[in-house]
Scaffold this motif. Structure first.
Motif, PDB file in Angstrom:
ATOM      1  N   VAL A 264       1.079  -1.226   0.505  1.00 39.97           N
ATOM      2  CA  VAL A 264       0.188   0.354  -0.072  1.00 39.97           C
ATOM      3  C   VAL A 264       0.759   1.173   0.143  1.00 39.97           C
ATOM      4  O   VAL A 264       1.853   1.162   0.769  1.00 39.97           O
ATOM      5  CB  VAL A 264      -0.918  -0.273   1.476  1.00 39.97           C
ATOM      6  N   GLU A 265       0.459   2.174  -0.572  1.00 36.03           N
ATOM      7  CA  GLU A 265       1.356   3.764  -0.820  1.00 36.03           C
ATOM      8  C   GLU A 265       1.344   4.204   0.021  1.00 36.03           C
ATOM      9  O   GLU A 265       0.733   4.393   0.543  1.00 36.03           O
ATOM     10  CB  GLU A 265       0.911   4.431  -1.987  1.00 36.03           C
ATOM     11  N   ASP A 266       2.029   4.826   0.776  1.00 31.11           N
ATOM     12  CA  ASP A 266       2.222   5.604   2.016  1.00 31.11           C
ATOM     13  C   ASP A 266       1.261   6.725   1.486  1.00 31.11           C
ATOM     14  O   ASP A 266       0.909   7.678   0.893  1.00 31.11           O
ATOM     15  CB  ASP A 266       3.553   6.472   2.232  1.00 31.11           C
ATOM     16  N   GLY A 267       0.486   7.669   2.773  1.00 23.04           N
ATOM     17  CA  GLY A 267      -1.031   8.156   2.440  1.00 23.04           C
ATOM     18  C   GLY A 267      -2.192   7.494   1.649  1.00 23.04           C
ATOM     19  O   GLY A 267      -2.955   8.124   2.009  1.00 23.04           O
ATOM     20  N   GLU A 268      -1.612   6.196   1.469  1.00 16.95           N
ATOM     21  CA  GLU A 268      -2.961   6.113   0.571  1.00 16.95           C
ATOM     22  C   GLU A 268      -3.722   5.071   1.556  1.00 16.95           C
ATOM     23  O   GLU A 268      -3.509   4.397   2.413  1.00 16.95           O
ATOM     24  CB  GLU A 268      -2.421   4.912  -1.017  1.00 16.95           C
ATOM     25  N   GLU A 269      -4.870   5.429   1.382  1.00 17.13           N
ATOM     26  CA  GLU A 269      -6.757   5.026   2.725  1.00 17.13           C
ATOM     27  C   GLU A 269      -6.371   3.126   2.023  1.00 17.13           C
ATOM     28  O   GLU A 269      -6.824   3.042   0.636  1.00 17.13           O
ATOM     29  CB  GLU A 269      -7.488   5.643   2.486  1.00 17.13           C
ATOM     30  N   TRP A 270      -7.048   2.004   2.443  1.00 12.17           N
ATOM     31  CA  TRP A 270      -6.751   0.903   1.817  1.00 12.17           C
ATOM     32  C   TRP A 270      -7.977   0.640   2.654  1.00 12.17           C
ATOM     33  O   TRP A 270      -8.485   1.273   3.853  1.00 12.17           O
ATOM     34  CB  TRP A 270      -5.744  -0.552   2.235  1.00 12.17           C
ATOM     35  N   THR A 271      -9.194   0.276   1.889  1.00 10.52           N
ATOM     36  CA  THR A 271     -10.289  -0.529   1.992  1.00 10.52           C
ATOM     37  C   THR A 271     -10.636  -1.833   2.169  1.00 10.52           C
ATOM     38  O   THR A 271     -10.247  -2.603   0.294  1.00 10.52           O
ATOM     39  CB  THR A 271     -11.757   0.181   0.863  1.00 10.52           C
ATOM     40  N   PRO A 272     -11.142  -2.542   3.260  1.00 15.24           N
ATOM     41  CA  PRO A 272     -11.249  -3.822   3.583  1.00 15.24           C
ATOM     42  C   PRO A 272     -12.080  -4.048   2.436  1.00 15.24           C
ATOM     43  O   PRO A 272     -13.153  -3.722   2.224  1.00 15.24           O
ATOM     44  CB  PRO A 272     -11.179  -4.147   4.437  1.00 15.24           C
ATOM     45  N   LYS A 273     -11.489  -5.295   1.463  1.00 12.76           N
ATOM     46  CA  LYS A 273     -12.848  -6.284   0.449  1.00 12.76           C
ATOM     47  C   LYS A 273     -12.972  -7.650   1.704  1.00 12.76           C
ATOM     48  O   LYS A 273     -11.860  -8.276   1.304  1.00 12.76           O
ATOM     49  CB  LYS A 273     -11.996  -6.180  -0.677  1.00 12.76           C
ATOM     50  N   GLU A 274     -14.198  -8.185   1.029  1.00 12.14           N
ATOM     51  CA  GLU A 274     -14.834  -8.576   1.455  1.00 12.14           C
ATOM     52  C   GLU A 274     -14.885 -10.371  -0.238  1.00 12.14           C
ATOM     53  O   GLU A 274     -14.658  -9.182  -0.951  1.00 12.14           O
ATOM     54  CB  GLU A 274     -16.447  -9.133   2.065  1.00 12.14           C
ATOM     55  N   TRP A 275     -13.772 -11.024   0.288  1.00 11.34           N
ATOM     56  CA  TRP A 275     -13.472 -12.044  -1.346  1.00 11.34           C
ATOM     57  C   TRP A 275     -15.016 -13.449  -1.150  1.00 11.34           C
ATOM     58  O   TRP A 275     -14.738 -13.568   0.873  1.00 11.34           O
ATOM     59  CB  TRP A 275     -12.712 -12.721  -1.238  1.00 11.34           C
ATOM     60  N   ILE A 276     -15.121 -14.458  -2.031  1.00 11.24           N
ATOM     61  CA  ILE A 276     -15.600 -14.881  -2.295  1.00 11.24           C
ATOM     62  C   ILE A 276     -15.038 -15.857  -2.132  1.00 11.24           C
ATOM     63  O   ILE A 276     -14.013 -16.392  -2.844  1.00 11.24           O
ATOM     64  CB  ILE A 276     -16.629 -14.981  -3.285  1.00 11.24           C
ATOM     65  N   PRO A 277     -15.548 -17.705  -1.282  1.00 11.43           N
ATOM     66  CA  PRO A 277     -14.107 -18.111  -0.810  1.00 11.43           C
ATOM     67  C   PRO A 277     -14.413 -19.636  -2.446  1.00 11.43           C
ATOM     68  O   PRO A 277     -15.750 -19.522  -3.420  1.00 11.43           O
ATOM     69  CB  PRO A 277     -14.629 -19.456  -0.029  1.00 11.43           C
ATOM     70  N   GLY A 278     -13.519 -19.095  -3.196  1.00 11.35           N
ATOM     71  CA  GLY A 278     -13.943 -20.394  -4.013  1.00 11.35           C
ATOM     72  C   GLY A 278     -11.904 -20.561  -4.591  1.00 11.35           C
ATOM     73  O   GLY A 278     -11.200 -19.616  -4.739  1.00 11.35           O
ATOM     74  N   PRO A 279     -11.839 -21.578  -5.649  1.00  8.16           N
ATOM     75  CA  PRO A 279     -10.452 -21.730  -6.494  1.00  8.16           C
ATOM     76  C   PRO A 279     -10.422 -19.701  -7.539  1.00  8.16           C
ATOM     77  O   PRO A 279      -9.254 -19.706  -8.107  1.00  8.16           O
ATOM     78  CB  PRO A 279     -11.047 -22.815  -7.743  1.00  8.16           C
ATOM     79  N   GLU A 280     -11.035 -19.543  -7.695  1.00 10.74           N
ATOM     80  CA  GLU A 280     -10.834 -18.505  -8.840  1.00 10.74           C
ATOM     81  C   GLU A 280      -9.852 -17.374  -7.631  1.00 10.74           C
ATOM     82  O   GLU A 280      -9.863 -17.160  -8.538  1.00 10.74           O
ATOM     83  CB  GLU A 280     -12.351 -17.666  -9.467  1.00 10.74           C
ATOM     84  N   ASN A 281     -10.540 -17.533  -6.952  1.00 15.18           N
ATOM     85  CA  ASN A 281     -10.135 -16.013  -5.711  1.00 15.18           C
ATOM     86  C   ASN A 281      -8.662 -17.180  -4.608  1.00 15.18           C
ATOM     87  O   ASN A 281      -7.634 -16.316  -4.733  1.00 15.18           O
ATOM     88  CB  ASN A 281     -10.976 -15.718  -5.186  1.00 15.18           C
ATOM     89  N   ALA A 282      -8.519 -18.004  -5.604  1.00 15.06           N
ATOM     90  CA  ALA A 282      -7.731 -19.030  -4.184  1.00 15.06           C
ATOM     91  C   ALA A 282      -6.466 -19.166  -5.062  1.00 15.06           C
ATOM     92  O   ALA A 282      -5.220 -18.741  -4.928  1.00 15.06           O
ATOM     93  CB  ALA A 282      -7.392 -20.353  -3.304  1.00 15.06           C
ATOM     94  N   ASN A 283      -6.037 -19.085  -6.205  1.00 18.98           N
ATOM     95  CA  ASN A 283      -5.732 -19.252  -7.590  1.00 18.98           C
ATOM     96  C   ASN A 283      -6.410 -18.588  -8.479  1.00 18.98           C
ATOM     97  O   ASN A 283      -6.551 -18.956  -9.318  1.00 18.98           O
ATOM     98  CB  ASN A 283      -4.742 -20.738  -7.819  1.00 18.98           C
ATOM     99  N   VAL A 284      -5.537 -17.293  -8.625  1.00 18.47           N
ATOM    100  CA  VAL A 284      -5.972 -16.861 -10.226  1.00 18.47           C
ATOM    101  C   VAL A 284      -5.649 -17.222 -11.435  1.00 18.47           C
ATOM    102  O   VAL A 284      -6.485 -16.483 -12.781  1.00 18.47           O
ATOM    103  CB  VAL A 284      -6.355 -15.336  -9.844  1.00 18.47           C
ATOM    104  N   TRP A 285      -4.690 -17.502 -11.385  1.00 17.46           N
ATOM    105  CA  TRP A 285      -4.532 -17.847 -12.415  1.00 17.46           C
ATOM    106  C   TRP A 285      -4.951 -19.414 -13.152  1.00 17.46           C
ATOM    107  O   TRP A 285      -4.686 -19.506 -14.448  1.00 17.46           O
ATOM    108  CB  TRP A 285      -2.362 -18.378 -12.426  1.00 17.46           C
ATOM    109  N   GLY A 286      -5.614 -19.783 -11.968  1.00 18.18           N
ATOM    110  CA  GLY A 286      -6.345 -21.407 -12.456  1.00 18.18           C
ATOM    111  C   GLY A 286      -4.948 -22.446 -13.111  1.00 18.18           C
ATOM    112  O   GLY A 286      -5.209 -23.325 -13.196  1.00 18.18           O
ATOM    113  N   THR A 287      -4.342 -22.169 -12.240  1.00 17.22           N
ATOM    114  CA  THR A 287      -3.130 -23.587 -12.350  1.00 17.22           C
ATOM    115  C   THR A 287      -3.715 -24.575 -11.323  1.00 17.22           C
ATOM    116  O   THR A 287      -2.792 -25.382 -11.196  1.00 17.22           O
ATOM    117  CB  THR A 287      -1.519 -22.797 -12.548  1.00 17.22           C
TER     118      THR A 287
END
Length: 303
Positions: A264-287
């Motif tokens: 995260v860049e200095d001074g940048e606000e980070w907004t937490p995000k909810e992710w959906i469990p599943g292979p598409e988020n666990a490994n976005v490369w699909g390997t």
């Protein structure tokens, strides 16, 4: 239950300093971490324990102590100064936390001043500072540079997450829907600690930062050529966006090489995000997803 400390913590943890593990196969583990994983054994330290440095400036990032049962011995967090150690101790004591000792010079390699407490699951936590500055030997440009993050399993990961936020000042980065998993940060790095819901208290995995994707692939090559095949990866996670590859260590701990974790860049606000469990988020490369062995070892179950 978090306890009587619902106010915002004034403790300012600056980084994940290191991890000390209980090892059931310490001789085999020492050879593994030094000859394959790319760490340097601190030969000057006496006793049955072993300590390893990376190429960064930390005194040591991994310690091993012999035990008849594997597990976490101590999670080590950094504070900015000895004064921060004293004020953090006073704050935690005033809030009623269970403190294991008082601030002092720690009997470990490096000039660390700190103290210990327990989290809600009984895991020992070190808060420490050092005035010693050093630059470790960086002969191998593809060796681990530092500890990146670790993930713990917890039967009540919501309460444990609240403890680290309310008591120790960590911040929520992201989470998986249904409170399955929380990512916690303390600096510009997306996360230094993950807390996953499980039926037991254990180490899920520990991740070692390497310079870039090329360095990660070279470490994978070293491991594969020595007969250690990945149990998950290489791939790229959704939360944190980091590249990863997981291996099984001699004690059955799950070890990760990782690179390109979001900063995260200095001074940048980070907004937490909810992710959906599943292979598409666990490994976005699909390997591919976790192997059965990875699932078993990350769960903390022995059978």
């Amino acid at each position: 239950m978090v306890g009587p400390h619902t106010r915002k913590s004034m403790i300012n943890i600056t980084d994940l300093r290191g991890l000390v593990l209980k090892s059931t196969k310490i001789e085999e583990a020492v050879e593994f971490y030094e000859n394959l994983w790319g760490l340097k054994n601190i030969d000057s330290w006496q006793g049955d324990s072993a300590f390893f440095e990376a190429t960064g400036d930390e005194g040591f990032i991994l310690g091993l102590v012999p035990d008849n049962q594997r597990g976490i011995e101590t999670i080590r967090f950094a504070l900015g100064s000895p004064e921060d150690v004293d004020t953090s101790f006073a704050e935690l004591k005033a809030s009623g936390q269970k403190l294991l000792d008082e601030p002092d010079r720690l009997p470990i390699p490096g000039e660390y001043y700190g103290f210990h407490l327990q989290d809600l699951d009984g895991t020992k936590i070190e808060l420490s500072a050092t005035s010693k500055t050093k630059k470790n030997n960086g002969e191998d440009p593809f060796a681990p540079q530092r500890l990146s993050h670790l993930v713990v399993n917890s039967p009540d990961n919501v309460a444990l997450k609240d403890f680290y936020i309310n008591c120790l000042g960590l911040k929520l980065a992201d989470w998986y829907k249904g409170d399955l998993f929380f990512f916690l940060r303390c600096n510009q790095q997306h996360h230094v600690l993950g807390v996953e819901r499980s039926d037991n208290t254990s180490l899920n995995h520990v991740a070692f930062h390497v310079e870039d994707l090329d360095a990660m692939m070279r470490r994978i090559g070293v491991m594969s050529n020595a007969g250690h095949k990945p149990i998950w990866g290489p791939g790229r996670h959704g939360p944190g966006n980091n590249c990863f590859c997981y291996f099984e260590g001699p004690d059955g701990f799950v070890l990760e090489f990782t690179s390109e974790l979001i900063e995260v860049e200095d001074g940048e606000e980070w907004t937490p995000k909810e992710w959906i469990p599943g292979p598409e988020n666990a490994n976005v490369w699909g390997t591919g997803g976790r192997t059965e062995q990875a699932i078993k070892l990350m769960s903390g179950r022995e059978d």
